[in-house]
Design an enzyme around this catalytic site. Structure first.
Site: not given
Length: 121
Positions: A7, A54, A75, A117
């Protein structure tokens, strides 16, 4: 050594607002959550339902102001099935923050200012 992504974490100021954003903008659903016994934090793990990765949203009870993301030079990236439809939705939501038509990509921002993005197949 071999490792596997599990994650990524983002701290959020308004958990309900963030959950609504990630559901509407990207279709990410709550997969599980952990709440501190004393109520000091809530961790919510979002899933795309297709991969084991996750997105962990962390809410801290004692946080009194939005996070300062500095230059925000980080990002996340997601791939969408229909980029034109996604772009139309994100335009309607007012969350597109940067487009690079030459590279055929764009970015949206979440309620805390994190960038995501958007790519197609």
């Amino acid at each position: 050594m071999k490792s596997t992504f599990l994650h990524a974490n983002l701290n959020v100021f308004d958990l309900q607002k963030s959950l609504a954003f990630y559901d509407k903008a990207l279709g990410l659903k709550e997969h599980r959550r952990k709440e501190a016994p004393d109520g000091s934090f809530i961790l919510v793990y979002l899933s795309d339902g297709a991969t084991p990765f996750e997105l962990e949203l962390t809410w801290l009870r004692d946080r009194t102001e939005p996070y300062n993301l500095g230059d925000n030079e980080i990002h996340l990236a997601v791939r969408v099935e229909d980029k034109a439809a996604a772009h139309a939705l994100h335009e309607e939501m007012g969350c597109i923050c940067f487009e690079n038509r030459a590279m055929d990509l764009y970015f949206i921002h979440d309620p805390d200012g994190y960038w995501i993005e958007i790519l197609d197949r």
